[in-house]
Write an enzyme that holds these catalytic residues in place. Sequence first.
Site, PDB file in Angstrom:
ATOM      1  N   CYS A 281       0.813  -1.221   0.000  1.00 32.86           N
ATOM      2  CA  CYS A 281       0.000   0.000   0.000  1.00 32.86           C
ATOM      3  C   CYS A 281       0.847   1.272   0.000  1.00 32.86           C
ATOM      4  CB  CYS A 281      -0.937   0.008   1.204  1.00 32.86           C
ATOM      5  SG  CYS A 281      -1.734  -1.572   1.512  1.00 32.86           S
ATOM      6  N   HIS A 434      -3.311   6.636   6.557  1.00 33.27           N
ATOM      7  CA  HIS A 434      -3.537   5.414   5.798  1.00 33.27           C
ATOM      8  C   HIS A 434      -5.022   5.051   5.907  1.00 33.27           C
ATOM      9  CE1 HIS A 434      -2.702   1.572   3.969  1.00 33.27           C
ATOM     10  NE2 HIS A 434      -3.220   0.934   4.999  1.00 33.27           N
ATOM     11  N   HIS A 472      -9.573   1.874  -1.204  1.00 31.62           N
ATOM     12  CA  HIS A 472      -8.143   1.569  -1.107  1.00 31.62           C
ATOM     13  C   HIS A 472      -7.660   1.133  -2.488  1.00 31.62           C
ATOM     14  CE1 HIS A 472      -4.317   0.361   0.161  1.00 31.62           C
ATOM     15  NE2 HIS A 472      -4.608  -0.203   1.317  1.00 31.62           N
TER      16      HIS A 472
END
Length: 632
Positions: A281, A434, A472
């Site tokens: 990520c 995040h 995401h």
Amino acid sequence: MTSSLPVVIGMGGINAAGRTSFHQGFRRIVIDKINAQAREETFVGLASLMKLVTLKGSQLVDQQGEIVAANEVEAKFGQQIIAGTLIRKIEKNHFDVDATHWHQKMHVRPIDKTITFELRAKELPHPLPHAWQVTDLGAGKVSVEIPEHLTISHDAYRDNPIKAAGQMPTGFEPGALYNSRYQPRGLQATIFAATDAIRSTGIEWDAILDKISPDQVGTYSASVVGQMQQEGLGGLLKSRLSGSRVSTKQLALGLNTMSTDFINAYVTGNVGTTFSSSGACATFLYNLRSAVQDMQAGRIRVAVVGSAEAPVTQEVIEGFGNMSALANEEGLKKLDKSDKANHRRTSRPFGENCGFTIGEGAQFVVLMDDALAMEMGAKVMASVADVFVNADGYKKSITAPGPGNYITMAKSVALAQTIVGKESLQQRSFILAHGSSTPQNRVTESLIYDRIATSFDITNWPVAAPKAFVGHTIGPASGDQMAMALGVFSDNIMPGVTTIDKVADDVHNNRLNIATEHWHCEDMDVAFINSKGFGGNNATAVVLSAKVTLAMMAKRYGEQAMQDYQQKLTLVEQAQDTYRQRANQGEFDIIYKFGEGLLDENSIDITDDSLSFNEFKHKIGLPTTNPFDDMV
């Protein structure tokens, strides 16, 4: 010794909120807080992007050919635009979540002595199973008798438990904007995003190359999952099992380096640095870090940095879903005590949540060193002081969080304090979290921020979470955070986490400001872009606002140089405005030079200190000094 300052002079891309350049995607997220002019521009830009209106001559027309004035777009298409952006139910151009195709195994046994059927002779398997009894019926047909059980796979459909994703705006197809030649969706998005980023600078790419050596350019990009559509690895893995042939392109186009390669080969013609790093990520930040370090060291002067991912496929979603990582229908119903899941609110960072929501997108920034930015009059959007990366050490589970993010955040905050001072850090900095929307993340990530805030005496620290709106996007996720940071710097609006009713009770929120509504903020000086990637891939970037960056440049170059810079900037801003208007009308002028501008290798002039190309103004210098002369 001074270092070059990597300045952000352009950003472009696409995600569920829309186009990145000129903050269209950011403004879609905070649509209710922007002024009337920005709101009108945002709706017009999204309507053009979604093909609800097109430019005909000098006028916008709808799909029926009727003229639509700019101030009429919201009234006519506003609800459709709102519904077709951000996180929403997965649309059928990806796959049907209510009837997801799969192959169901069936164990067939004979009722009498044999299973009997007919088929074409060429459809018989090779080698023929020893128990099969085949009779030729003529005309290319055979009869088969099988005296034992038979396992077959048959087309079937199932109700997918995961039904929402952050998808590019409804109607937007990047491959339709150029001759995409059966390329995977992620690479189509790469071409669009890189073009959008470069066009947004207001400076022609050839004009940049005329100022520097061609090897002083770098491209830094990667994806994580690769290109999992039929045209890439998805087709490669399942073609033979589904009765199709593997194509000559599927393996090559599926590689996670392809976004870098496509930009070099078809957008910029780059012969300088090429780099691809996958860090789960944190992939965007990993590539940003390499570009920043190369620029600070003087190895490059211009960089295109980013990531692209198109993971809204049933295979990728099933993979994450079976890890219990994604928010599913039952979990959402349970949270809301409802018999119907709210697909607009599947991603709930720092609230009561049950998993993250997958998203697709591509995000790219153009970096230029401060000296070249001054020389060319480039528009300063921000600068990147540094990007820190640290792993987690020993751990029980590869996906579990660990201490690495404490290190990256602490280093970033400490560096920011040395640059802008304690007051600026405490009062005018914010975090792009995040914020993955998992129960574990909301606890562990908030604890990091709370402890760092305590150590640096920060109170009421603003925290924003882009994944609440766009999902995401895996590789480009920290690029989505960068886009939001630039939007906050530009518009002084801090996005709240509007998909939650309140911050969860187990979130460490004593020193944090996690708002549930968007709010107007004062000028911000510093953004911390934080990423906690699978496997311990932690990264945090220190991003300085345009105001802070320009003040630093003024101190380095002086008042007269800044006046000269401002004069050059006027022309750049005019070019930017031209692209902005055209892009808002759906005219992106995609850069895709397939087979164009090929370099003539035979004409390269090579000496012992340089290489010269007919196609480039400046030579490429070769090393002429020994960097280890104290050791030889």
